[in-house]
Design an enzyme around this catalytic site. Structure first.
Site, PDB file in Angstrom:
ATOM      1  N   GLU A 183       0.982  -1.199   0.041  1.00  0.00           N
ATOM      2  CA  GLU A 183      -0.091   0.140  -0.162  1.00  0.00           C
ATOM      3  C   GLU A 183       0.872   1.307   0.029  1.00  0.00           C
ATOM      4  O   GLU A 183       0.440   2.294  -0.411  1.00  0.00           O
ATOM      5  CB  GLU A 183      -0.934   0.114   1.296  1.00  0.00           C
ATOM      6  CG  GLU A 183      -2.141  -1.046   1.092  1.00  0.00           C
ATOM      7  CD  GLU A 183      -1.765  -2.263   1.551  1.00  0.00           C
ATOM      8  OE1 GLU A 183      -0.526  -2.556   1.959  1.00  0.00           O
ATOM      9  OE2 GLU A 183      -2.581  -3.263   1.590  1.00  0.00           O
ATOM     10  N   PHE A 228     -10.920  -8.356  13.540  1.00  0.00           N
ATOM     11  CA  PHE A 228      -9.870  -8.770  12.815  1.00  0.00           C
ATOM     12  C   PHE A 228      -9.830  -7.568  11.647  1.00  0.00           C
ATOM     13  O   PHE A 228     -10.500  -7.320  11.148  1.00  0.00           O
ATOM     14  CB  PHE A 228     -10.485 -10.229  11.962  1.00  0.00           C
ATOM     15  CG  PHE A 228      -9.194 -10.461  11.073  1.00  0.00           C
ATOM     16  CD1 PHE A 228      -8.022 -10.850  11.328  1.00  0.00           C
ATOM     17  CD2 PHE A 228      -9.333 -10.382   9.529  1.00  0.00           C
ATOM     18  CE1 PHE A 228      -6.947 -11.180  10.489  1.00  0.00           C
ATOM     19  CE2 PHE A 228      -8.485 -10.775   8.558  1.00  0.00           C
ATOM     20  CZ  PHE A 228      -7.051 -11.095   9.004  1.00  0.00           C
ATOM     21  N   GLN A 229      -8.388  -7.251  11.621  1.00  0.00           N
ATOM     22  CA  GLN A 229      -7.889  -6.152  10.674  1.00  0.00           C
ATOM     23  C   GLN A 229      -8.734  -4.892  11.005  1.00  0.00           C
ATOM     24  O   GLN A 229      -8.809  -4.007  10.119  1.00  0.00           O
ATOM     25  CB  GLN A 229      -7.949  -6.535   9.244  1.00  0.00           C
ATOM     26  CG  GLN A 229      -6.990  -7.470   8.723  1.00  0.00           C
ATOM     27  CD  GLN A 229      -7.042  -7.673   7.217  1.00  0.00           C
ATOM     28  OE1 GLN A 229      -7.933  -7.377   6.559  1.00  0.00           O
ATOM     29  NE2 GLN A 229      -5.766  -8.157   6.902  1.00  0.00           N
ATOM     30  N   LYS A 237     -17.532  -1.847   6.129  1.00  0.00           N
ATOM     31  CA  LYS A 237     -18.101  -2.703   5.187  1.00  0.00           C
ATOM     32  C   LYS A 237     -19.493  -2.692   5.137  1.00  0.00           C
ATOM     33  O   LYS A 237     -19.825  -2.866   3.853  1.00  0.00           O
ATOM     34  CB  LYS A 237     -17.459  -3.955   5.395  1.00  0.00           C
ATOM     35  CG  LYS A 237     -17.412  -5.121   4.346  1.00  0.00           C
ATOM     36  CD  LYS A 237     -16.532  -6.339   4.880  1.00  0.00           C
ATOM     37  CE  LYS A 237     -16.535  -7.380   3.846  1.00  0.00           C
ATOM     38  NZ  LYS A 237     -15.706  -8.626   4.147  1.00  0.00           N
ATOM     39  N   MET A 295      24.239   9.896   2.040  1.00  0.00           N
ATOM     40  CA  MET A 295      23.892  11.240   2.811  1.00  0.00           C
ATOM     41  C   MET A 295      24.435  11.239   4.395  1.00  0.00           C
ATOM     42  O   MET A 295      24.958  12.085   4.769  1.00  0.00           O
ATOM     43  CB  MET A 295      22.716  11.773   2.461  1.00  0.00           C
ATOM     44  CG  MET A 295      22.281  13.187   2.940  1.00  0.00           C
ATOM     45  SD  MET A 295      23.619  14.448   2.310  1.00  0.00           S
ATOM     46  CE  MET A 295      22.333  14.891   0.819  1.00  0.00           C
TER      47      MET A 295
END
Lengths: 578, 196
Positions: A67, A129-130, A179, A493
């Site tokens: 993502e 969940f999630q 959902k 760097m």
């Protein structure tokens, strides 16, 4: 102003159709003319993906590999196209993987709308969940966010999301949709674009008196200096800006985010500001009598030590975001407003002038920098390759017409110092947040945002490994980008700082890499590696002529440094050439 | 610049999550919020936050701009004590016995403008409203007699010079009434939620 009651009556008179929340999301995207979505499916966003199945001929979905890749791609898309990037991600880890990109888009004012799935509304707060509290996690790093628990909200909330993301000072917006709302059927009355929110003032009212005052100060200036940022690009005010500096004859320097708003070889362009910017604009910031800042926010990497920054100058600050005025540098005259509108007003009131002696000063400093830094970097005499000579070759082949996407670190500074850019929206980099791993996905997005242009991603060996999985996205979407890895086998760097300021105590900057060419091959991407100067030119030519994506790894000097440099805690005029 | 007490008044939409959006502007800068109150206003759908912090004026003025930048914020003001009329409310719970035996209740009530809001066999609750110094004084007074519980409310403040803004706000609401807050209707309605 239309009254709410009237609006409702009008909506009621419309034909209603029954849609699911998910279908409403896709209708909204179509109405907003979204053509490309970057995303990754998952449990809580499955209904939206199910609806997308029926819209796949109208909306292109690019399946990323992570993502974070999706949001950086959406940022690249937005930066290259000037439009809003769109991301789909699922709840929980899908949403938290967006966090870095949201923070990046927030600080670099990039318009992005992220749509995340969320668990069913009745499960909120149950550690389902999630489930993660994405709205609260992302509050400080979004311009606006909102959780939808009922499908009827979807059209108006998405309309607001696009309006907020793209208007005023742009930024990321996240809409979290539970959902149940995605699958809920409701009476859809059509999608109306949002053009106004009563509590939101994207464009501050322009105060004429400040324009007049600013013009007067500019007209009286002997050594005026313009510094500009991404505001010119975001405001689509490149022409207005060019007119302003050309009429006043004022030299102009860019921040890293403003680069490309005017061609880098414009006669009044005097280079890049900041820590690794050019010598003249940094030193002369502390000599000018009037400093005109356009669409920039005086970042600490630009100003160096604030109490020794342009203290002698009157400061005129043009910005669309009132919170930027006086935030870091006290202004003499604040010019609130969209620079697309304020610049022409100012241009009208300023006198046509030229400042040959003042410009000559820039040239003198430039020739010093040329001798000490630029020439040796671009025409090295030692055996090892330099990053600068690679960028110079890119300039020769592309003639400044490519989009250069950079990651973060030494290669970024070198690319931004030396790249020739003829067009706006050609420099895509993570400026404010400094996100390693940005370039590869951002380049993919940039190509979708500007398919007619060549996109070259310049990346270091460290940053490339931070989102290397997006090679899979390139493979599957068959996007055509050129990947140029400048490999110094170091996290360069940090190593440079350790060398200069920490007695060369190279603490964990020695990074090993896989054979990048072989990795690319495994993804079906052609490539080559170059270690010697004699092969360099041909290799760059081969890369640029190649049909389809290509990876070119160039081994550069391990311990080369980027100069000039304003050491941290020093004034811009204390910039070091070596 | 010296740190001093400022009262920030923020007019906002009534939206879920806005409290967090505003609060994190302070915590991000590691500024302690001395007191925070949310309240409706005289105008329907417009809410106000009253926030008290100790900071320099420069910091406070920049903070207010950041607050105003939030999409759902209408206006943010910051004021010194002289520019506002403010009150805080405090409740004190003490043992009734201790009070009855040792303290001259009447003197207390009169001196501090306190009111007994509950008198039970075992405890008494007093209430005062006023400025911080005043409510603090009564704590000191009661402490020797075994103060069981003390609580002070957030500050509420009225701006002395708010007339113009009030008029504008009314007009604003009339032209364009605010939107309703949409809460989660499903938290205890599992059976009404469709599943795949």
């Amino acid at each position: 102003m239309e009254l709410v009651a009237e609006k409702k009556a009008r909506q009621n008179s419309k034909e209603l159709i029954t849609l699911t929340g998910s279908e409403a999301v896709l209708r909204a995207l179509l109405a907003e003319k979204v053509e490309t979505v970057f995303g990754y499916p998952g449990g809580a966003i499955m209904p939206i993906y199910d609806a997308l199945y029926d819209y796949h001929d109208k909306i292109k979905h690019i399946l990323v590999r992570h993502e974070q890749g999706a949001i950086h791609a959406a940022q690249g898309y937005a930066r290259a196209s000037g439009r809003t990037g769109v991301v789909f991600a699922t709840s929980g880890p899908g949403a938290t993987n967006l966090v870095t990109g949201l923070a990046d888009a927030m600080i670099d004012s990039t318009p992005v709308v992220c749509i995340t799935g969320q668990v069913f509304a009745h499960l909120l707060g149950t550690d389902a969940f999630q489930e993660t509290d994405v709205v609260n996690i992302t509050t400080p790093i979004t311009k606006w966010n909102y959780q939808v628990t009922d499908a009827t909200e979807i059209p108006s909330v998405l309309a607001k999301a696009f309006y907020i993301a793209g208007s005023g000072r742009p930024g990321p917006v996240l809409i979290d949709i539970t959902k149940n709302a995605q699958i809920q059927k409701f009476e859809f009355a059509g999608y109306e674009k949002c053009q106004h929110i009563r509590s939101y003032r994207p464009n501050p009212i322009i105060r004429k008196e400040y324009i007049v005052q600013a013009a007067q100060i500019i007209n009286e200036a002997k050594k005026p200096f313009v510094i500009f940022g991404q505001g010119v690009i975001l405001g689509k005010a490149e022409k207005e800006f060019k007119k302003f500096i050309e009429k006043t004859g004022i030299p102009a320097a860019w921040t890293i985010m403003g680069m490309g708003a005017i061609p880098t070889d414009h006669p009044l362009a005097v280079g890049m500001l900041g820590m690794h910017g050019n010598y003249a604009p940094n030193v002369l910031t502390n000599e000018c009598d009037v400093l005109i800042a356009v669409g920039m926010r005086f970042d600490d990497r630009v100003t160096g030590r604030l109490d020794k920054y342009a203290k002698q100058a009157k400061v005129i600050h043009l910005d669309i975001d009132p919170a930027e005025i006086d935030k870091n540098v006290k202004t003499t005259v604040p010019v609130w407003g969209d620079c697309k509108e304020t610049l022409p007003l100012l241009t009208e009131l300023v006198q046509e002038k030229s400042h040959p002696e003042w410009l000559q000063k820039f040239k003198e400093y430039k020739s010093q920098e040329e001798k000490e830094c630029i020439h040796p970097e671009l025409n090295p005499t030692e055996d090892t390759l330099t990053m600068g000579e690679v960028v110079k070759l890119i300039n020769e082949f592309t003639d400044g017409n490519a989009i250069i996407v950079t990651d973060v670190g030494q290669h970024q500074m070198v690319a931004c110092r030396y790249a020739k850019l003829n067009h706006s929206k050609s420099n895509i980099t993570s400026g404010g947040l400094g996100t390693m791993g940005f370039a590869l996905p951002a380049a993919i997005g940039a190509k979708f945002g500007a398919p007619q242009r060549n996109v070259i991603a310049v990346i270091g060996d460290g940053g490339f490994q931070m989102n290397i999985q997006e090679l899979g996205t390139i493979m599957q979407s068959k996007v055509d980008i050129k990947i140029l890895i400048l490999n110094n086998k170091f996290l360069g760097m940090v190593r440079q700082w350790q060398q200069l300021f920490l007695d060369k105590r190279y603490s964990f900057v020695d990074i090993e890499s896989p054979d990048f060419v072989q990795v690319a091959k495994a993804y079906g991407i052609d490539g080559a590696a170059v270690t010697q100067r004699k092969d360099l030119k041909n290799a760059v030519a081969t890369m640029l002529e190649h049909k389809g994506s290509y990876l070119l790894e160039i081994m550069v000097g391990k311990e080369n440094n980027v100069f000039p440099m304003v050491p941290q805690g020093c004034s811009v005029s204390e910039i070091r050439l070596k | 610049m010296m740190k001093r007490e400022f009262t920030i008044t923020v007019y906002t939409e009534n939206q879920i999550g806005l409290l967090n959006r505003i609060a994190i502007l302070f915590s991000r800068r590691k500024i302690n919020i001395e007191s925070l109150n949310t309240s409706p206003t005289e105008v329907e759908s417009v809410h106000r936050f009253t926030i008290v912090i100790n900071e320099t004026e420069e910091v406070v003025s920049k903070l207010c701009r950041q607050i105003e930048k939030q999409v759902e914020v209408l206006k943010a003001y910051y004021n010194t004590e002289e520019e506002i009329v403010w009150q805080e409310l405090a409740l004190y719970k003490v043992s009734t016995d201790a009070i009855a035996e040792k303290v001259k209740v009447e003197r207390l009530l009169r001196q501090f403008g306190a009111r007994a809001v509950a008198i039970r066999k075992d405890y008494t609750v007093f209430e005062t409203t006023g400025h911080r110094e005043e409510t603090d004084k009564l704590i000191k007074e009661l402490e020797p007699y075994g103060l069981i519980e003390f609580v002070r409310s957030a500050r509420v403040a009225i701006l002395k010079g708010s007339h113009d803004f009030h008029e504008r706000l009314k007009e604003f609401e009339q032209k364009e009434p605010g939107e309703d807050v949409i809460e989660n209707e499903y938290l205890d309605k599992k059976e009404e939620v469709f599943t795949l």
